[in-house]
Design an enzyme around this catalytic site. Structure first.
Site, PDB file in Angstrom:
ATOM      1  N   GLY A 196      90.702 -38.105  16.305  1.00 52.07           N
ATOM      2  CA  GLY A 196      90.117 -38.972  15.295  1.00 52.07           C
ATOM      3  C   GLY A 196      88.734 -38.492  14.919  1.00 52.07           C
ATOM      4  CG  HIS A 418      72.419 -40.608 -13.506  1.00 54.02           C
ATOM      5  ND1 HIS A 418      72.671 -39.266 -13.688  1.00 54.02           N
ATOM      6  CD2 HIS A 418      73.137 -40.973 -12.418  1.00 54.02           C
ATOM      7  CE1 HIS A 418      73.497 -38.842 -12.741  1.00 54.02           C
ATOM      8  NE2 HIS A 418      73.800 -39.873 -11.955  1.00 54.02           N
ATOM      9  CD  GLU A 419      72.652 -44.329 -10.337  1.00 57.86           C
ATOM     10  OE1 GLU A 419      73.821 -44.686 -10.129  1.00 57.86           O
ATOM     11  OE2 GLU A 419      72.193 -43.246  -9.911  1.00 57.86           O
ATOM     12  CG  HIS A 422      77.432 -42.968 -12.189  1.00 60.05           C
ATOM     13  ND1 HIS A 422      78.321 -41.919 -12.221  1.00 60.05           N
ATOM     14  CD2 HIS A 422      76.274 -42.470 -11.682  1.00 60.05           C
ATOM     15  CE1 HIS A 422      77.709 -40.828 -11.754  1.00 60.05           C
ATOM     16  NE2 HIS A 422      76.471 -41.133 -11.425  1.00 60.05           N
TER      17      HIS A 422
HETATM   18 ZN    ZN Z   1      75.092 -39.953 -10.366  1.00 61.40          ZN
END
Ligand code: ZN
Ligand code: ADP
Length: 601
Positions: A196, A418-419, A422
């Protein structure tokens, strides 16, 4: 006569070491400038950014940096070293890796040659000393014998891996009453291999087996066998088993068995001989088990794929138990186990926390609860709240917030777009996970972050992954859309997108052009999705590159198009981010509703 020789030998060795130490001190090699100062990650980051760092050394979890003024600082590194190593490199410091423990290394560099000389002489002496192979004691392994007198670990402390526990129960039965077990016709277990990823609870499970059976627990790490001098590994193994047999019934736990158990003779350089000898000795010991020994060997690895087949043969590690990364239910149970040790506020929703922590290992989750408890204690709160847990989660995932980081207004605005890029793409692409949180508070190495709240799924559709690609491209697409410029902030996004696309083409057969073919075998380690062994000709390699390129181009184009079409929404989200720094899913949805409703979408 053997005795006298041995004493002479020790005198000689001690003398040689003393000489070396004196020499080292004279050279100033030991006088490290005022020792190493412990700092936190943000400070190290800031130093790198100011170009004050001359060299970085990574040793397991610890990162040591030498500043240009000669001082040294050190910190414990974050969970995803990949990302940070790349970042160091981009910022002009290529990190160096080291195996053994820091301070000793410098001394060792000076002393080792001397000791080697001594060792060679010792071996010569030993050759002459027929029959007495106890002459040198370097080989004594020092497995930590944990008797667990204070608080035993039991299966109740291990959450979220029921199948593994079930399989190990037989071992407990055997250890409790070896003779009875044999009489009943049970096949005596010898070796169990726990497989694991790191932090999934392998060590914990092994200790729990010892705890349940109430037997001593010897533990040693595979790397400890081979990090010393040549020829020592094998004698360490012999010694370890000698000790363990005397204390049987007991458990011997070997962590990182891959350090000694790799395919023999595979790699030319780097101490293969040493490893071979150590491994051979281990096999000899295992084959020599008597049923009455009542000694069970449990080994752990996160790289079962590299193990020597000889280890896996019947009568050796023939029981293999997978310790999986916890799924959402497992994560909830692990949180509950650790939550019991702290005072949780009644409103705490562990289920939600479990849902928003995909990819967290058991160790990460234990860490989250710990950090949250620390936060609550620092604020002198009577209980740990959901907010503490959320903050701790982000810290464990991303590194601490860096509110002190100076970000220019222009950079802040860019990050917000940028955010927002997204988030908006994630919201509009079909088949994407909902957005849990968007923030432009710098954290770890990131200036901002958009966090999805994944639904638990065991298999991912091609559509879902195409959505992921578009989401990852959303940040860069927004930069281009708004500024007509590209920034380095999207590098990690591009790297992740490229990895995912390559995986889709080469491993998952999700490309028409390349067909339903496995062009590579995923390597079974913690980063299974991103690494695989390539199995194709160079002609195919070109087609794969072209196909990866196509997927990424299309994802990028899709993101651009969505953002152009919904520019109003993009601006609104970015503005809200500049205003409030962090948007949770409800706040984000509210903005989306305002903008999508009029157009009837
Ligand atoms: Zn990014
Ligand atoms: P591994 O040996 O697989 O790297 P460890 O057993 O050392 O992982 O896990 C480190 C710590 O993480 C444990 O001591 C425990 O606190 C926590 N942990 C990991 N997995 C679990 C689990 N399944 N249930 C409860 N705690 C866990």
């Amino acid at each position: 006569m053997g005795r006298v020789r041995r004493r002479q030998l020790w005198i000689l060795l001690t003398f040689l070491i003393l000489v070396a130490l004196v020499a080292a001190t004279l050279q100033g090699g030991l006088g490290r400038p005022k020792g190493i100062r412990a700092v936190d990650m943000p400070e190290l980051v800031a130093d790198v950014e100011r170009h004050e760092v001359a060299a970085i050394t990574i040793q397991g979890p610890s990162i040591t940096a030498e500043l240009k003024d000669g001082t040294k600082i050190s910190t414990i590194g974050p969970e995803q070293p990949d990302y940070y190593i790349g970042w160091f490199t981009q910022n002009g410091v290529v990190p160096r890796y080291e195996r053994s423990q820091g301070a000793w290394l410098e001394v060792a560099g000076l002393v080792a040659p001397t000791v080697m000389l001594g060792l060679v002489m010792a071996l010569l002496f030993r050759q002459m000393q027929v029959g007495n192979n106890r002459a040198i004691n370097f080989g004594r392994s020092r497995p930590r014998l944990a008797m667990e007198r204070s608080r035993k670990v039991t299966f109740a402390d291990v959450a979220g891996c029921e199948e593994a526990k079930e399989e190990l129960k037989e071992i407990v039965l055997f250890l409790k009453d070896p003779h009875r077990f044999g009489r009943l016709g049970g096949r005596i277990p010898k070796g169990v291999l726990l497989m694991g990823s790191p932090g999934s609870g392998k060590t914990l499970l092994a200790r729990a087996v010892a705890g349940e059976a109430d037997v001593p627990f010897f533990s040693i790490s595979g790397s400890e066998f081979i990090e010393m001098f040549v020829g020592v590994g094998a004698s360490r193994v012999r010694d370890l088993f000698e000790q363990a047999r005397r204390r049987s019934p007991c458990i011997v736990f070997i962590d990182e068995i891959d350090a000694i158990g790799r395919h023999r003779g595979g790699h030319a350089a780097t101490g293969t001989d040493e490893r071979d000898q150590t491994l051979n000795q281990l096999l000899v010991e295992m084959d020599g088990f008597e049923p009455t020994d009542a000694l069970v060997l449990i080994a752990a690895t996160n790289r079962p794929d590299v193990l020597d087949p000889a280890l896996l043969r019947p009568g050796r590690f023939d029981r293999r138990v997978i310790v999986p990364a916890p799924d959402v239910r497992g994560r909830q149970e692990i949180l509950r186990v650790h939550g019991r040790k702290v005072a949780l506020a009644p409103e705490v929703d562990l289920e939600r926390l479990a849902r928003s922590t995909p990819g967290f290992s058991g160790a990460d989750l234990a860490n989250v609860v710990n950090e949250a408890a620390l936060l609550a204690a620092r604020a002198e709160k009577p209980t740990v709240t959901q907010a503490d847990l959320e903050t701790a989660k982000d810290k464990v995932a991303m590194g601490a917030e860096r509110r002190s980081l100076v970000v220019s207004p222009e950079e802040r605005r860019r990050t917000a777009f940028h955010e927002a890029g997204h988030a908006v793409v994630a919201r509009l692409v079909p088949d994407c996970d909902p957005v849990d949180k968007i923030t432009i508070v710098p954290r770890g190495f990131a200036l901002g972050l958009t966090q999805p709240l994944p639904r638990e799924r065991h298999a991912e559709s091609a559509a879902y992954r195409l959505g992921m690609l578009a989401l990852l491209m959303g940040g860069r697409a927004a930069e281009e859309e708004v500024y007509g410029e590209r920034w380095s902030g999207a590098e990690a996004d591009l790297r992740n997108a490229t990895r995912l696309a390559r995986h889709m083409v080469c491993v998952s057969g999700m490309s028409d052009a390349l067909g339903p073919v496995a062009w590579g075998t995923p390597l079974e380690d913690a980063t299974g999705r991103s690494r695989f062994e390539a199995e194709y000709s160079s002609a195919t390699a070109e087609r794969i590159d072209a196909e990866v390129r196509r997927l990424l181009d299309e994802a990028h184009a899709q993101a651009r198009e969505l953002l152009r079409e919904h520019r109003g929404l993009l601006d609104a989200v970015a503005t809200a981010l500049l205003d409030r720094e962090t948007l949770d899913s409800a706040a984000f949805e509210a903005i989306v509703r305002d903008h999508l409703a009029p157009s009837g979408a």
